[in-house]
Design an enzyme around this catalytic site. Sequence first.
Site, PDB file in Angstrom:
ATOM      1  N   LYS A 111     -14.850  32.458  23.534  1.00  0.00           N
ATOM      2  CA  LYS A 111     -14.938  33.640  24.400  1.00  0.00           C
ATOM      3  C   LYS A 111     -14.743  33.278  25.866  1.00  0.00           C
ATOM      4  O   LYS A 111     -14.122  34.024  26.625  1.00  0.00           O
ATOM      5  CB  LYS A 111     -16.287  34.357  24.221  1.00  0.00           C
ATOM      6  CG  LYS A 111     -16.379  35.124  22.945  1.00  0.00           C
ATOM      7  CD  LYS A 111     -15.476  36.356  22.967  1.00  0.00           C
ATOM      8  CE  LYS A 111     -15.415  36.998  21.597  1.00  0.00           C
ATOM      9  NZ  LYS A 111     -14.380  38.002  21.454  1.00  0.00           N
ATOM     10  N   LYS A 194      -5.896  32.731  12.539  1.00  0.00           N
ATOM     11  CA  LYS A 194      -6.739  33.778  11.971  1.00  0.00           C
ATOM     12  C   LYS A 194      -6.224  35.189  12.249  1.00  0.00           C
ATOM     13  O   LYS A 194      -5.780  35.474  13.358  1.00  0.00           O
ATOM     14  CB  LYS A 194      -8.126  33.606  12.599  1.00  0.00           C
ATOM     15  CG  LYS A 194      -9.193  34.505  12.059  1.00  0.00           C
ATOM     16  CD  LYS A 194     -10.505  34.270  12.785  1.00  0.00           C
ATOM     17  CE  LYS A 194     -10.992  35.559  13.396  1.00  0.00           C
ATOM     18  NZ  LYS A 194     -12.321  35.477  13.993  1.00  0.00           N
ATOM     19  N   LYS A 197      -8.104  41.043  15.840  1.00  0.00           N
ATOM     20  CA  LYS A 197      -7.633  42.001  16.838  1.00  0.00           C
ATOM     21  C   LYS A 197      -7.280  41.357  18.157  1.00  0.00           C
ATOM     22  O   LYS A 197      -6.363  41.775  18.839  1.00  0.00           O
ATOM     23  CB  LYS A 197      -8.742  43.029  17.077  1.00  0.00           C
ATOM     24  CG  LYS A 197      -8.373  44.376  16.561  1.00  0.00           C
ATOM     25  CD  LYS A 197      -9.235  45.453  17.140  1.00  0.00           C
ATOM     26  CE  LYS A 197      -8.598  46.099  18.339  1.00  0.00           C
ATOM     27  NZ  LYS A 197      -7.658  47.153  18.028  1.00  0.00           N
TER      28      LYS A 197
END
Length: 331
Positions: A111, A194, A197
């Site tokens: 993140k 992966k 979104k």
Amino acid sequence: METVVSGIRPTGNLHLGNYFGALRNFIQMQNEHNCFFFIADYHSLTTHPTPHDLHGNVKQVLVEYLAAGLDPEKATLYIQSDVPETAELYLFLNMNAYIGELERCTSFKDKIRQQPQNVNAGLLTYPTLMAADIILHKATKVPVGKDQEQHLEMTRQFSNRFNRMYNVEYFPEPQAFNFGQALVKIPGLNGTGKMGKSEGEGNAIFLADEPAAIRKKVMKAVTDAGPTEPNQTKPEVIENIFQLMRVVSAPETVQNFDEQYNNCQIRYGDMKKQLAEDMVAFTAPFRERINELLSDEAYISKVARMGKEKAQASASKTIREVREIIGFKSF
Ligand code: TYM
């Protein structure tokens, strides 16, 4: 009978990764176990959605849970923020979570890379909120994809730490779970690994996608120049396409393309056309149900109310007992 808890963040439409990593298991587990499935709207605040987007996404995910076959009469289907006991348990767990272990968490490091302008405390303490979700109902099984493995390890850590600290055997040790045994990671279409979104445009196939969108994305999927020697090992981008085919296509179809690959006769264009058609067929029933349910406001609000009530009953029992264990006693 096990107690099962799992959730999905409402960040937009659900994709095939969410389905095969989590939702498919929810639907199987609801028949045999005491299940709590929720929409992790507190978690989604780490990316600062607008109130309008937040509400719309929660509704969309709720509808997609239902469209996929989740039965609100069998499982408790609820919205995380409808159960503020979650936030109280999160606060308690944060008192015994250490900065070092939270900073080492892989998802936190990812993140920081993805949103360097917004490294907030919610991101750092994401694993304690997730642990609170799970142990709030004293779950033993947590159906998730492979990317959540480390969070589950941390949940066990926090749960054991609480038990040790107060010298109780209160919280069980929850285990990550998948019916197919090993946890799964569904790859994306753009070669980044992966399906997700936030992994870039065209990477994910959504349950609600129209056939034309599916065909377009699949035809653009990253491939290579093709095999040059018989039976050579497949590079990752090609293995990804095969893996996607394994989840939506018939075994004979996969075997057929596998043989073509092994004798160097494969045409990726043909393989992608087949994959696209199998994805269109696989998602069609979801798409229809999603569109039907989206306009049924009365049913959606009935489901949300029912879930809230059932989840709160379980959560308030835990919080009452935890308060007692910690030493918050009424006078
Ligand atoms: P989230 O919202 O990113 O994803 C929801 C579920 O989908 C799985 N998943 C995948 N599985 C396989 N392959 C993929 N490409 C793929 N992409 C997503 C995830 O593993 C997950 O099971 N932290 C969680 C949400 C959460 C939660 C919880 C889960 C909050 N509290 C408590 C279980 C228990 C998350 O961000 O998942």
